[in-house]
Design a protein around this motif. Sequence first.
Motif, PDB file in Angstrom:
ATOM      1  N   ILE A  50     -30.516 -23.906 -18.032  1.00  0.00           N
ATOM      2  CA  ILE A  50     -31.070 -22.674 -17.669  1.00  0.00           C
ATOM      3  C   ILE A  50     -30.112 -21.511 -17.799  1.00  0.00           C
ATOM      4  O   ILE A  50     -28.678 -21.736 -17.941  1.00  0.00           O
ATOM      5  CB  ILE A  50     -30.963 -23.036 -15.904  1.00  0.00           C
ATOM      6  N   ARG A  51     -30.696 -20.415 -17.810  1.00  0.00           N
ATOM      7  CA  ARG A  51     -29.587 -19.259 -18.195  1.00  0.00           C
ATOM      8  C   ARG A  51     -29.007 -18.903 -16.971  1.00  0.00           C
ATOM      9  O   ARG A  51     -29.800 -18.724 -15.812  1.00  0.00           O
ATOM     10  CB  ARG A  51     -30.615 -18.077 -18.613  1.00  0.00           C
ATOM     11  N   TRP A  52     -27.682 -18.394 -16.827  1.00  0.00           N
ATOM     12  CA  TRP A  52     -27.155 -18.031 -15.661  1.00  0.00           C
ATOM     13  C   TRP A  52     -27.838 -16.950 -14.827  1.00  0.00           C
ATOM     14  O   TRP A  52     -27.702 -16.576 -13.779  1.00  0.00           O
ATOM     15  CB  TRP A  52     -25.587 -17.562 -16.208  1.00  0.00           C
ATOM     16  N   SER A  53     -28.748 -16.051 -15.627  1.00  0.00           N
ATOM     17  CA  SER A  53     -29.405 -14.949 -15.035  1.00  0.00           C
ATOM     18  C   SER A  53     -30.657 -15.748 -14.293  1.00  0.00           C
ATOM     19  O   SER A  53     -31.286 -14.858 -13.571  1.00  0.00           O
ATOM     20  CB  SER A  53     -29.914 -13.965 -16.010  1.00  0.00           C
ATOM     21  N   GLY A  54     -30.923 -16.972 -14.619  1.00  0.00           N
ATOM     22  CA  GLY A  54     -31.982 -17.506 -13.598  1.00  0.00           C
ATOM     23  C   GLY A  54     -33.472 -17.671 -14.088  1.00  0.00           C
ATOM     24  O   GLY A  54     -34.206 -17.626 -13.103  1.00  0.00           O
ATOM     25  N   SER A  55     -33.320 -17.704 -15.564  1.00  0.00           N
ATOM     26  CA  SER A  55     -34.674 -17.982 -16.105  1.00  0.00           C
ATOM     27  C   SER A  55     -35.080 -19.259 -15.663  1.00  0.00           C
ATOM     28  O   SER A  55     -34.463 -20.033 -14.965  1.00  0.00           O
ATOM     29  CB  SER A  55     -34.763 -17.736 -17.646  1.00  0.00           C
ATOM     30  N   SER A  56     -36.366 -19.599 -16.145  1.00  0.00           N
ATOM     31  CA  SER A  56     -36.974 -21.007 -15.810  1.00  0.00           C
ATOM     32  C   SER A  56     -36.311 -21.920 -16.615  1.00  0.00           C
ATOM     33  O   SER A  56     -35.941 -21.780 -17.632  1.00  0.00           O
ATOM     34  CB  SER A  56     -38.478 -21.170 -15.979  1.00  0.00           C
ATOM     35  N   PRO A  57     -35.790 -23.068 -15.857  1.00  0.00           N
ATOM     36  CA  PRO A  57     -35.006 -24.104 -16.583  1.00  0.00           C
ATOM     37  C   PRO A  57     -35.972 -24.894 -17.528  1.00  0.00           C
ATOM     38  O   PRO A  57     -37.048 -25.036 -17.470  1.00  0.00           O
ATOM     39  CB  PRO A  57     -34.556 -24.850 -15.427  1.00  0.00           C
ATOM     40  N   SER A  58     -35.428 -25.529 -18.258  1.00  0.00           N
ATOM     41  CA  SER A  58     -35.865 -26.315 -19.398  1.00  0.00           C
ATOM     42  C   SER A  58     -35.571 -27.689 -19.143  1.00  0.00           C
ATOM     43  O   SER A  58     -34.272 -28.058 -19.080  1.00  0.00           O
ATOM     44  CB  SER A  58     -35.604 -25.900 -20.868  1.00  0.00           C
TER      45      SER A  58
END
Length: 125
Positions: A50-58
């Motif tokens: 996940i991006r630390w900015s909070g994008s949808s995880p993969s």
Amino acid sequence: VQLVESGGGLVQAGDSLRLSCAVSGRIFATYAVGWFRQAPGKDREFVGAIRWSGSSPSYADSVKDRFTISRDNAENILYLQMNSLKPEDTAVYYCAADLNGFRRLSRQSHEYDFWGQGTQVTVSS
């Protein structure tokens, strides 16, 4: 950037476990943080990121719908909630940080720059 995992242990198949990864140092929203695992005699395997900015995880297909990644930005902690655990989930679990997370959400371990020491998860049948 320093990462320290915790929360591993011995559980039975079907149980749940939550791993934590405490992140310290300068972490930016552009970073990606991921979970990998390595079983004895096997290569390190992508679990999710996940991006630390909070994008949808993969997630890897093998854990999708069972594992969930989340993070507490205020405390700089990354979590891996693992449900319906299977014996094949047995491995050392690592968290890692990719400084180039703004460009990608990588599944390749060699693209991650910082690693924790790992925490053992053992699932008995």
